[in-house]
Structures are given as C-alpha cells and as structure tokens.
Design a protein around this motif. Structure first.
Motif, PDB file in Angstrom:
ATOM      1  N   THR A 107       0.796  -1.270   0.058  1.00 39.90           N
ATOM      2  CA  THR A 107       0.092  -0.034  -0.024  1.00 39.90           C
ATOM      3  C   THR A 107       0.892   1.253   0.081  1.00 39.90           C
ATOM      4  OG1 THR A 107      -0.105  -0.137   2.326  1.00 39.90           O
ATOM      5  CG2 THR A 107      -2.090  -1.103   1.148  1.00 39.90           C
ATOM      6  N   ASP A 108       2.073   1.133   0.269  1.00 45.66           N
ATOM      7  CA  ASP A 108       2.953   2.434   0.443  1.00 45.66           C
ATOM      8  C   ASP A 108       3.674   2.584  -0.908  1.00 45.66           C
ATOM      9  OD1 ASP A 108       4.560   0.220   0.694  1.00 45.66           O
ATOM     10  OD2 ASP A 108       5.704   1.050   2.305  1.00 45.66           O
ATOM     11  N   LEU A 109       3.034   2.548  -1.843  1.00 52.66           N
ATOM     12  CA  LEU A 109       3.574   2.684  -3.330  1.00 52.66           C
ATOM     13  C   LEU A 109       2.884   4.036  -3.959  1.00 52.66           C
ATOM     14  CD1 LEU A 109       3.277  -0.688  -4.726  1.00 52.66           C
ATOM     15  CD2 LEU A 109       5.363   0.241  -3.754  1.00 52.66           C
ATOM     16  N   THR A 110       3.586   4.677  -4.663  1.00 53.82           N
ATOM     17  CA  THR A 110       3.232   5.815  -5.571  1.00 53.82           C
ATOM     18  C   THR A 110       3.345   5.492  -6.999  1.00 53.82           C
ATOM     19  OG1 THR A 110       3.569   7.515  -3.812  1.00 53.82           O
ATOM     20  CG2 THR A 110       3.302   8.524  -6.211  1.00 53.82           C
ATOM     21  N   VAL A 111       2.335   5.370  -7.732  1.00 55.84           N
ATOM     22  CA  VAL A 111       2.505   4.656  -9.110  1.00 55.84           C
ATOM     23  C   VAL A 111       2.649   6.079 -10.001  1.00 55.84           C
ATOM     24  CG1 VAL A 111       1.361   3.552 -10.717  1.00 55.84           C
ATOM     25  CG2 VAL A 111       1.380   2.661  -8.642  1.00 55.84           C
ATOM     26  N   VAL A 112       3.771   6.194 -10.936  1.00 54.81           N
ATOM     27  CA  VAL A 112       3.681   7.190 -11.941  1.00 54.81           C
ATOM     28  C   VAL A 112       3.815   6.744 -13.325  1.00 54.81           C
ATOM     29  CG1 VAL A 112       4.766   8.789 -10.012  1.00 54.81           C
ATOM     30  CG2 VAL A 112       6.205   7.069 -11.133  1.00 54.81           C
ATOM     31  N   ASN A 216      10.031  -0.648  -8.955  1.00 56.90           N
ATOM     32  CA  ASN A 216      10.101  -0.507  -7.404  1.00 56.90           C
ATOM     33  C   ASN A 216      11.300   0.180  -6.980  1.00 56.90           C
ATOM     34  OD1 ASN A 216      10.083  -1.054  -4.766  1.00 56.90           O
ATOM     35  ND2 ASN A 216       9.656  -3.560  -4.837  1.00 56.90           N
ATOM     36  N   THR A 217      11.034   1.633  -7.018  1.00 54.57           N
ATOM     37  CA  THR A 217      12.002   2.520  -6.870  1.00 54.57           C
ATOM     38  C   THR A 217      11.988   2.697  -5.228  1.00 54.57           C
ATOM     39  OG1 THR A 217      12.162   3.690  -8.912  1.00 54.57           O
ATOM     40  CG2 THR A 217      13.059   4.661  -7.096  1.00 54.57           C
ATOM     41  N   GLN A 218      13.009   2.111  -4.420  1.00 58.42           N
ATOM     42  CA  GLN A 218      12.883   2.046  -3.075  1.00 58.42           C
ATOM     43  C   GLN A 218      13.482   3.225  -2.316  1.00 58.42           C
ATOM     44  OE1 GLN A 218      14.801  -2.074  -2.765  1.00 58.42           O
ATOM     45  NE2 GLN A 218      13.660  -2.259  -4.848  1.00 58.42           N
ATOM     46  N   LEU A 219      12.868   3.764  -1.111  1.00 59.62           N
ATOM     47  CA  LEU A 219      13.234   4.880  -0.622  1.00 59.62           C
ATOM     48  C   LEU A 219      13.424   4.470   0.866  1.00 59.62           C
ATOM     49  CD1 LEU A 219      11.107   7.742  -2.332  1.00 59.62           C
ATOM     50  CD2 LEU A 219      13.369   6.837  -2.936  1.00 59.62           C
ATOM     51  N   SER A 220      14.274   3.556   1.121  1.00 54.91           N
ATOM     52  CA  SER A 220      14.586   3.153   2.713  1.00 54.91           C
ATOM     53  C   SER A 220      15.847   4.330   2.617  1.00 54.91           C
ATOM     54  CB  SER A 220      14.870   1.942   2.843  1.00 54.91           C
ATOM     55  OG  SER A 220      16.223   1.822   1.883  1.00 54.91           O
ATOM     56  N   ASP A 221      16.171   4.283   4.165  1.00 55.75           N
ATOM     57  CA  ASP A 221      17.248   5.094   4.756  1.00 55.75           C
ATOM     58  C   ASP A 221      18.518   4.772   3.992  1.00 55.75           C
ATOM     59  OD1 ASP A 221      15.789   6.706   6.419  1.00 55.75           O
ATOM     60  OD2 ASP A 221      16.338   5.558   8.172  1.00 55.75           O
ATOM     61  N   HIS A 222      18.733   3.781   3.541  1.00 52.51           N
ATOM     62  CA  HIS A 222      19.927   3.207   3.098  1.00 52.51           C
ATOM     63  C   HIS A 222      19.989   2.639   1.566  1.00 52.51           C
ATOM     64  CE1 HIS A 222      21.670   3.338   7.102  1.00 52.51           C
ATOM     65  NE2 HIS A 222      20.565   2.521   7.619  1.00 52.51           N
ATOM     66  N   THR A 223      19.009   3.307   0.785  1.00 55.97           N
ATOM     67  CA  THR A 223      18.688   3.003  -0.461  1.00 55.97           C
ATOM     68  C   THR A 223      19.867   3.303  -1.487  1.00 55.97           C
ATOM     69  OG1 THR A 223      16.891   2.994  -2.239  1.00 55.97           O
ATOM     70  CG2 THR A 223      17.417   5.063  -1.155  1.00 55.97           C
ATOM     71  N   LEU A 224      20.018   2.784  -2.539  1.00 58.02           N
ATOM     72  CA  LEU A 224      21.020   3.040  -3.481  1.00 58.02           C
ATOM     73  C   LEU A 224      20.248   3.155  -4.920  1.00 58.02           C
ATOM     74  CD1 LEU A 224      23.813   0.316  -2.934  1.00 58.02           C
ATOM     75  CD2 LEU A 224      23.719   2.650  -2.310  1.00 58.02           C
ATOM     76  N   SER A 225      18.797   3.283  -4.641  1.00 55.96           N
ATOM     77  CA  SER A 225      17.940   3.178  -5.965  1.00 55.96           C
ATOM     78  C   SER A 225      18.113   4.563  -6.988  1.00 55.96           C
ATOM     79  CB  SER A 225      16.582   3.834  -5.490  1.00 55.96           C
ATOM     80  OG  SER A 225      16.342   4.954  -4.503  1.00 55.96           O
ATOM     81  N   ASN A 240       9.275   2.386   1.262  1.00 54.42           N
ATOM     82  CA  ASN A 240       9.648   1.050   2.147  1.00 54.42           C
ATOM     83  C   ASN A 240      10.461   1.326   3.409  1.00 54.42           C
ATOM     84  OD1 ASN A 240      11.993   1.439   0.291  1.00 54.42           O
ATOM     85  ND2 ASN A 240      12.614  -0.631   0.809  1.00 54.42           N
ATOM     86  N   SER A 241      10.080   2.325   4.227  1.00 53.20           N
ATOM     87  CA  SER A 241      10.733   2.564   5.470  1.00 53.20           C
ATOM     88  C   SER A 241       9.732   2.818   6.723  1.00 53.20           C
ATOM     89  CB  SER A 241      11.782   3.844   5.288  1.00 53.20           C
ATOM     90  OG  SER A 241      11.893   4.511   6.663  1.00 53.20           O
ATOM     91  N   PRO A 242       9.894   2.422   7.835  1.00 57.12           N
ATOM     92  CA  PRO A 242       8.957   2.944   8.698  1.00 57.12           C
ATOM     93  C   PRO A 242       8.552   4.461   8.828  1.00 57.12           C
ATOM     94  CG  PRO A 242      10.430   1.515   9.574  1.00 57.12           C
ATOM     95  CD  PRO A 242      10.906   1.768   8.200  1.00 57.12           C
ATOM     96  N   LYS A 243       9.477   5.118   8.469  1.00 58.97           N
ATOM     97  CA  LYS A 243       9.403   6.820   8.204  1.00 58.97           C
ATOM     98  C   LYS A 243       8.445   6.986   7.135  1.00 58.97           C
ATOM     99  CE  LYS A 243      14.177   7.732   9.935  1.00 58.97           C
ATOM    100  NZ  LYS A 243      15.239   8.227   9.514  1.00 58.97           N
ATOM    101  N   ARG A 250      18.437  11.556  -0.715  1.00 61.29           N
ATOM    102  CA  ARG A 250      19.056  12.437  -1.498  1.00 61.29           C
ATOM    103  C   ARG A 250      18.169  13.157  -2.453  1.00 61.29           C
ATOM    104  NH1 ARG A 250      23.512   9.638  -5.245  1.00 61.29           N
ATOM    105  NH2 ARG A 250      23.299  11.480  -6.518  1.00 61.29           N
ATOM    106  N   ASP A 251      17.222  12.229  -2.955  1.00 57.84           N
ATOM    107  CA  ASP A 251      16.096  13.089  -3.882  1.00 57.84           C
ATOM    108  C   ASP A 251      14.657  13.027  -3.127  1.00 57.84           C
ATOM    109  OD1 ASP A 251      17.624  13.642  -5.896  1.00 57.84           O
ATOM    110  OD2 ASP A 251      18.007  11.330  -6.276  1.00 57.84           O
ATOM    111  N   GLY A 252      14.598  12.894  -1.874  1.00 61.81           N
ATOM    112  CA  GLY A 252      13.457  12.800  -1.119  1.00 61.81           C
ATOM    113  C   GLY A 252      12.398  13.853  -1.561  1.00 61.81           C
ATOM    114  N   ASP A 253      12.763  15.116  -1.627  1.00 60.79           N
ATOM    115  CA  ASP A 253      12.009  16.179  -1.813  1.00 60.79           C
ATOM    116  C   ASP A 253      11.085  15.983  -3.041  1.00 60.79           C
ATOM    117  OD1 ASP A 253      12.366  17.307   0.636  1.00 60.79           O
ATOM    118  OD2 ASP A 253      14.098  18.722  -0.215  1.00 60.79           O
TER     119      ASP A 253
END
Length: 633
Positions: A107-112, A216-225, A240-243, A250-253
């Motif tokens: 459920t924690d996905l954003t489809v683009v 599946n571009t993963q945005l965890s704290d230690h991602t290498l996406s 895919n992070s509890p946050k 790095r590209d979170g914004d």
C-alpha cells in the motif's frame, strides 16, 4: 488486470486511498482488485470503492482470518506483524477460474506510470518463471545473519505472481517447508514475506523473473535506488521505510512531491470512463424542473467516502451515548473545544477536499487535545458539487455509531458541564428510549467573548441579564419554543412536550433512529424534516431539566447567504418540503398540513422573470441561521 493488496488498519487504508489515485490517474484498462483485509478495514474499503464508483473497477475482499493459520506460526519481528506475511497466500486464495496471474502491491507505493506496462511483463516469463520481482536497492542481504538471498536479494513491495505455475509447484508447501528450515538457522524473519520469498528464490532460482528496477524504486534510509533512476524513468516509488514520506533520501523532496500531489489530488476527477459512450440527453419537461434539477440530482450523487481515517478504539457499553455531528474544514478547530467538555465517544463527519483531508489529519495528529483520543470516529466525505450535503454527512456519522444511543447535535454547540455523564444517567434511569427522544435545551451567546455557563445556576443568571437567550428565540422562535424554556427554568424532573410544526430540537435517541432525509441540502429544513418524521412515528419528546448546550457565535455559512439571496433556492426548498410532507402523510397515514404553493410561486416567478420583474420577497434582510425558512420568504 488483477491486482492483489493486503490492507488493514487506518494508516494502511489511507495509503491505499492515495495509491489508488495514482493507479487510476494513469490507467487505461479495467481492473479487478483482490484485497485481503480484516472486518474493520473491509467496511471502510468497501464504502470507499462503492462511493467512489470508478468505472470498470471491480473488487473482491478476502477475510484475513481465513488465512491466519497459514502464516501465524512464522517467527517474525517485522513492524507490520502478521499483515506483512499475507502476500504469501495470494496463490492459495485466488482460484485459476478468476485469473492465472496477478500483480501484488504494497500500500505504501506511488504509481507514476500505467500499470498495464508492468502487467505486460508476464508475456516475457518463460519456463517455470512464476515470481516477478525487483532487485533489492540496498546492501541489506549482503550483511551477516540475514536470511538467504541471491546476491543483494529482492524487494517484495511489487510482485508478479504467475498463479498457474505456483499452484503446479505446490506453492504453500514449498514456501512453508523452506521457511521452517531457515527459521531454525536464521531465527525470526526481519523483513516478513520478503525474507521468505528470497529464501525460496535462492533455493529455486528457476521461479525468478527479474523485473526492471524502475518498477520498484525503493526509498529506505540506506537505499541505492539512485543507481537505477539516474538512467531510467521511475515507474513506481516505494516508501519502504517505517518513516514513510519522512524518509531521509538524497532526492526525497522530489519523490515526496509526487506522493503529496496524489494525496491532495481530487479523486472525483478519476471517475473517467475508459471508452466513449453515447449519453442520452436529459429531457426537461418544464422550466421549474430545470431550476430545481440540481437539488434532485443530489440524491443520485455518490459522494466518495473514507470512514475512520484516524485510529478508532471503542468498545460499546450499556447505555452509552455518542455525540454525532458534521462539519466543514473551516470549523475544524471547534473539535478541540468540544472534546474538552465531552468525554464520551464522538462520531464526526467532515466535508472536505482531498487537500483539506491532509490538513485535517495533520491538525489532529499535532493537537495535544486530540492526538490521544481514540474514541473519536472521524469520517471524510469528499466535496462534490455546489451544495453542502448536510443530511448525507449526518447519516454517515449516524450509521457508524457503535454505542447504543446517539446525541444528534451540531459542532457549533458546546455541552454543559457533565452533560455526557448526566445523559447516561438519564438513559439508565428511564430504562428504555423506545419511541422516545430526550430533548437537550439549546441556548446561544449573544456576543463574542461572553463566558460560557457551565451549570444551570450560571445559565439562569445569564438569562436574566440577557447575555444568553434560548436558541434562535429572537429570529425563529418556532424552532425551539415547544421545549418550553419557562418551564425548564424551574424544572427538576424530565417533562414531556408536544411536537409543533417547525420544531427542531437537539435530541438523544436510539442509534437505530430513522435517518435524515438526504434531499435536503445546504440550508433549510434538514433538521425540521427529521424531527417531523419522528413525530409521524409517534415519538415522545421529553425535555431534560439539568442539562443544556450552548451555541457559540460564528460567521454565516455560504448556504445561508445563498438562501437569503436566491428566490429560486427558496422556491425549490419549498417544493422539496411539500413533496416530503406529502410522502410523510402517505407513509404514516398522517395529515400534516402544507401550503402546496411552490408551483404557483414558481410560475409567478417565471412569468415575471420574462418581464424583468423580481419575485416578491426575493430580497430579505432577516439575519437568521435557523434550519427553517419562513413562509414569507
């Protein structure tokens, strides 16, 4: 396309709402959702799908309890608990007569992008390939003491299941046997189903189809996406992070802007059809029907609804009573004032846009008064059209009450001290409220800044100096006059009063009370019609002597302004009123009087409009916020 989702809990429900908006935005194909959920979330999600009514979208629900025995034995330390293991059971849950392949999404996905492009990857599966999955975009599985995986392993937030092959290989026994062996050596799973799927693929690599990383571009704290999307366009963002959206990336914004954009996007715009259809023209038989068509069409409007958008934890107890009210976004802060004086359960229905819902959740979450109150049921009905569907909102709140009794009130009122406790006591003393409505007398402050009386003695003093008056007594006395305020001043015991036309008290009744008539919207006759139907059902109205509510001043609503300025609005309201009373008389064999003048007035207006005249009474200077328009208007 068939899409599987596991969804349970208010946060997961909200994530799914946003995910659906992102899927619908890009889709060009019919979709069938298969949702594994619990009883509480099924009610919420079924209401959402039904009220959203997106064309060519189908949904089947599966009871999570039916599959708990399949996964409950697995030692698991992931924060999602047993819910994080449920994706393993889709190949068992879905028969091949329904589909032989399915996309399974967190459920924690954003489809683009259009998911059909992901669906088409099934055509590339060869041999025994049956699990499509994206490589893990962190080095987690390269560490020590992790469950076995091929190289960096794979992330299970997006899965493509080839169901016919998985059934052929005996999927349930396959993964459970591997899990039992791995758990003995590696201990509990840390990443729930992901650890198990990786262990299966490690032992049976012939099942694996590696999906391109952009799905599946993963945005965890230690991602290498970033190594993926620097060379390709992202198709799905996975928080895919509890946050979740607060992840440090790095590209979170940029990615957050995509997610927030869909959070705030008007979901009503996604009710687009997938093919062009010939639509029969609406035939207007006369001009009066044309003017009032907007009112009538509202009865056929399906307002997208999200129930329980905040955590709700309440167990019904005997003789308990729920405060039921509706409100718009501009009245949001009044909730804080209400809960200071009402300790019992509350059911609130908010009429909001998607963007306003986001702000409401933020407000509630950050409020010291509200954030820890879990006996408040918050429901969202999303804005659609010009008119405020006040009785629709009331009914949503009323339908979702779990306590045996309801106090049908408005958000602009504050309870007297210990009102909740006193109401429970009165209900207990009376033994039953069958065909009985307890009236809570309503008063109003005359000006801003006046202190609110907390008990009857203080209230009587303020009635003496006229800083407080009976509600609407100076502009619409019939609305509350039958309560008999003079008798109330000295009453020490409950007393029965007789219904009279235009009576609209605030009442306590059984929760199975007849619903409000939803043809009345905006301003006018929304409460009066409800009380009138209770009278038609032979309810007794009993005034309570030691309780009251206090109306606090606020700016007039848009609908009041429209009522005052529009003769057509008032004429259409009069027409709806007459139709309602005629139906009431027929249904209950009663003889309520009505003027039956709306058609004559409408014809007068139409003739005069053609001659550039104005309908008499179209300009009114009456300052009123009553529920009932006078006949002179």
């Amino acid at each position: 396309m068939h899409i599987g989702i596991v969804c349970a809990g208010h946060n997961s429900n909200l994530y799914l709402h946003t995910l659906l908006k992102s899927i619908y935005f890009y889709r060009v194909n019919p979709m069938h959702f298969h949702i594994i959920t619990n009883k509480a979330s099924k009610q919420i999600l079924k209401t959402l799908f039904d009220s959203w009514n997106v064309p060519q979208v189908f949904v089947t629900f599966y009871d999570m309890n039916d599959f708990l025995h399949d996964v409950r034995w697995i030692p698991n330390s992931h924060y999602s608990g047993v819910h994080g293991l449920m994706k393993l059971v889709f190949p068992k849950a879905i028969p091949l007569t329904v589909t032989d392949k399915i996309l399974v999404l967190d459920t924690d996905l954003t489809v683009v992008s259009d998911l059909y492009d992901l669906w088409k990857l099934f055509k590339k599966f060869i041999g025994k390939q049956a699990v499509g999955i994206v490589e893990n975009q962190s080095d987690y599985y390269l560490g020590i003491n992790t469950w076995p995986a091929i190289n960096r392993g794979f992330n299970s937030g997006v899965l493509l299941y080839k169901l016919n092959i998985l059934k052929d290989v005996g999927w349930p026994n396959l993964w459970s046997n591997i899990t039992k062996k791995a758990a003995l050596f590696y201990g509990s799973t840390r990443l729930a189903d992901q650890d198990i799927i990786n262990a299966v693929l490690k032992e049976h690599p012939d099942l694996l189809y590696e999906v391109p990383c952009v799905w599946n571009t993963q945005l965890s704290d230690h991602t290498l996406s970033h190594n993926c999307y620097k060379n390709a366009k992202v198709k799905i963002v996975h928080w895919n992070s509890p946050k979740k959206y607060k992840v440090d990336n790095r590209d979170g914004d940029y990615f957050r802007s995509l997610a927030i954009g869909f959070q705030e996007y008007n979901g009503n715009l996604l009710r687009k059809k997938l093919q062009v259809c010939d639509i029969a023209p609406v035939i207007i038989t006369n001009e009066s029907e044309e003017f009032c068509a907007e009112f009538r069409n509202l009865l056929n409007t399906q307002f997208r609804t999200m129930l329980y958008f905040r955590e709700y934890d309440y167990k019904p107890v005997e003789n308990d009573v729920t405060f039921v009210a509706q409100l718009s976004y501009d009245r949001l802060q009044r909730i804080e004032e209400l809960v200071k004086f009402w300790a019992g359960p509350i059911s609130l229905t908010l009429y909001v846009s998607d963007a306003e819902l986001v702000k409401c959740i933020s407000f509630i979450t950050s409020s010291d008064v509200l954030k820890d109150r879990t006996n408040i049921a918050y429901h969202a009905v999303f804005k659609d059209g010009e008119y405020y569907p006040i009785n629709k909102l009331r009914n949503v709140g009323l339908r979702n009450v779990q306590a045996p009794y309801v106090f049908l009130a408005d958000i602009d009122f504050l309870p007297s001290k210990n009102l909740y406790v006193n109401l429970v006591k009165h209900i207990t003393d009376m033994g039953t409220l069958k065909k009985k409505a307890l009236v809570v007398p309503a008063f109003e402050l005359q000006k801003m800044g006046t202190s609110i009386p907390r008990n009857k003695r203080q209230l009587l003093n303020k009635l003496e100096d006229k800083s407080v008056i009976p509600f609407l007594s100076n502009i619409w006395a019939p609305g509350h006059a039958p309560t008999d305020y003079e008798k109330w001043k000295t009453a020490e015991e409950p007393y029965q009063v007789q219904w009279k036309p235009d009576y609209e008290p605030y009442i306590v009744v059984y929760k199975d009370v007849v619903e409000y008539n939803e043809k009345f919207v905006g301003f006018g006759w929304n409460k009066v019609s409800h009380i009138m139907e209770l009278e038609a059902q032979n309810y007794q109205f009993v005034v309570l002597p030691n309780v009251f509510i206090m109306h606090t001043p606020h700016t007039p609503s848009y609908d009041i302004a429209r009522f005052r300025s529009s003769p057509i609005y008032r004429l259409c309201l009069q027409m709806l009123k007459e139709e309602f009373i005629m139906k009431l008389n027929k249904n209950y064999n009663r003889h309520f009087e009505y003027t039956n003048s709306s058609m004559n007035l409408m014809n007068v207006y139409l003739r005069r409009r053609k001659r550039n005249f104005v309908l008499p009474g179209s300009q009114t200077t009456v300052e009123t916020n009553t529920d009932y328009p006078s006949n002179s208007e």
